[in-house]
Design an enzyme around this catalytic site. Structure first.
Site, short mmCIF file in Angstrom:
data_model
loop_
_atom_site.label_atom_id
_atom_site.label_comp_id
_atom_site.label_asym_id
_atom_site.label_seq_id
_atom_site.Cartn_x
_atom_site.Cartn_y
_atom_site.Cartn_z
N HIS A 34 -62.53 -28.74 -33.54
CA HIS A 34 -61.16 -28.24 -33.58
C HIS A 34 -61.15 -26.84 -32.97
CE1 HIS A 34 -57.28 -27.31 -36.09
NE2 HIS A 34 -57.15 -27.04 -34.80
N GLU A 83 -50.90 -28.43 -42.19
CA GLU A 83 -51.08 -26.99 -41.98
C GLU A 83 -49.80 -26.29 -42.44
OE1 GLU A 83 -52.17 -23.77 -38.43
OE2 GLU A 83 -51.20 -25.67 -37.93
#
Length: 352
Positions: free
Chosen positions: A8, A212
C-alpha cells in the site's frame, strides 16, 4: 534489515523534494510556496495549506486534511509531462523502496492526478513500466502497478478504463484499485461493481481503499460488490466484530498505514491506532507507508515506530515481513524466493 514487500504505497506520494524541484525547473512551473515547507506538516497542520491564488499560473493546494492533500498531489503529478520524466519518477521510487529493504512493491497509480496524461493513461503506464524495468535490471526493487480509479469518477469512466486495460494489457499493470476520499464521495461500491467484475474476469487482482475516512460499511462494500483481494487501510473494520470475523475467515489482508492515519487525523496518535487489536483478532495485517515523501517517513522507520509503540519483537516483525510478501500480487516464483530469503535472514543457522 528484513527483506519485505510493500503493498500500500502510492507513486504519487513518493516524489522527493529534489524530484519536485527538478520537474518544476524543467517545466518552468512555480512552486506553491517556499521549497523548504512543501512537505512541512507541522507548518501546514496535517496538510492544511493556505489557498494560493496568483492569477491562475500557480496552482492552489489549499484545503484541509485528506482533500487538501489530494489537491496537492494533483499539482505535483501535473509536473510530470514527458515519458522520460515519468520513467525517472518510477526508477526513483524503486531506488527508494530498495533503501528500506523492500524487495517487491504493488505501487498504486491513479492517472486522474497526472493531468498531462489525460486521454493517454496507457502511455503513462508504459512510461512508468519502462522506469521500473530499468530499475529491476539494475537490481533494485521489483514493482508492479495497481491502476487506480478515483471515487468521484463515473461508472462509465471506470468501465472504459478497465476495458482499455484488458485490451491493451500494459506492462506491469497487475491490479485494479480505487482510492480517494470515502467521506466526501460516499459509498461507491455499487457504482464500480461492473468495472471490478470485468477486471476480475480479465485476470486483474483487486485492491480497494476502504474503512479509512468512512466506517466499516466501505469494507463490506469492497468485499461484497468489488470482490477485493486486499483492502487498503481497512482499519475501521475494528468497529464491527462481524466484519473482523469475516476478514479472518476469508483471509483478506489489510494494507495498514498507521502514520498516514495519524497524520491525516483518523486517530489521535500511534497508541490509539487499532493495529495491535487487528493483529490480536487474527486479521492478516501488513505495515505500509501510503505516501512516504509528504509524510516524511520510510518503511523501515515506520516499522521501528510500530515495534517501539506496540512492543513488537523481532519474531513479530519477521511475521509482518512474511505477511507482506504473501499479501502482495507478486508472482508465485518471486514470492517463494522472497520468503526463502526472509527465512535465511530470520534464522541464518537454518538449513537452506
Amino acid at each position: 534489515m528484513l527483506p519485505k514487500a510493500e503493498v500500500h504505497v502510492h507513486l504519487e506520494g513518493t516524489f522527493a523534494l529534489v524530484d519536485i524541484l527538478r520537474l518544476a525547473k524543467e517545466n518552468g512551473a512555480a512552486l506553491p510556496g517556499p521549497a523548504a515547507t512543501i512537505f512541512d506538516v507541522s507548518t501546514h497542520d496535517a496538510f492544511t495549506m493556505p489557498e494560493i491564488t496568483t492569477g491562475g499560473t500557480r496552482p492552489g493546494v489549499g484545503g484541509a486534511g485528506l482533500s487538501g492533500f489530494l489537491r496537492f498531489l494533483d499539482w505535483q503529478c501535473g509536473l510530470v509531462r514527458t515519458r522520460e520524466q515519468a520513467a525517472r519518477i518510477a526508477y526513483a521510487f524503486a531506488a527508494r523502496q530498495t533503501a528500506s529493504g523492500v524487495r517487491y512493491s504493488d505501487v498504486i497509480v491513479n492517472p486522474t492526478h497526472w493531468n498531462a496524461w489525460h486521454g493517454r493513461e496507457i502511455e503513462l503506464m508504459e512510461a512508468l513500466a519502462a522506469g521500473l524495468d530499468e530499475a529491476e535490471e539494475d537490481g533494485l526493487c521489483v514493482a508492479n502497478i495497481a491502476y487506480s480509479l478515483l471515487r468521484s469518477q463515473s461508472a462509465g469512466e471506470a468501465e472504459h478504463a478497465v476495458a482499455t486495460l484488458a485490451d491493451r494489457r500494459p506492462s506491469r499493470v497487475v491490479a485494479l484499485s480505487v482510492d480517494g476520499d470515502e467521506k466526501s464521495s460516499g459509498r461507491t461500491g455499487e457504482k464500480f461493481r461492473s468495472a471490478f467484475r470485468a477486471a476480475e474476469s480479465a485476470g486483474f487482482r483487486r485492491t480497494v481503499h476502504a474503512g479509512e475516512s468512512s466506517g466499516p460499511e466501505g469494507v463490506w462494500d469492497a468485499l461484497d460488490h468489488l470482490h477485493a483481494d486486499r483492502i487498503d487501510h481497512g482499519v475501521r473494520s475494528i468497529e464491527d466484530d462481524v466484519l473482523v470475523r469475516r476478514l479472518v475467515d476469508e483471509s483478506i489482508p489489510l494494507g495498514v498505514c498507521p502514520r498516514s492515519n495519524v497524520t491525516l487525523g483518523l486517530y489521535a496518535d500511534w497508541a490509539s491506532h487499532p493495529l495491535p487489536r487487528l493483529v490480536d483478532a487474527g486479521v492478516r495485517v501488513t505495515l505500509n507507508t501510503d505516501d512516504p515523501a509528504p509524510l516524511a517517513c520510510s518503511l523501515d522507520e515506520d516499522w521501528a515506530v510500530a515495534a517501539a509503540t506496540y512492543g513488537f519483537d523481532r519474531a513479530d516483525l519477521v511475521r509482518f515481513a512474511a505477511e507482506s510478501i504473501r499479501a502482495s500480487f507478486a508472482d508465485d516464483d518471486l514470492k517463494r524466493d522472497l520468503l526463502a530469503e526472509l527465512a535465511g535472514v530470520a534464522d541464518p543457522g537454518a538449513p537452506s
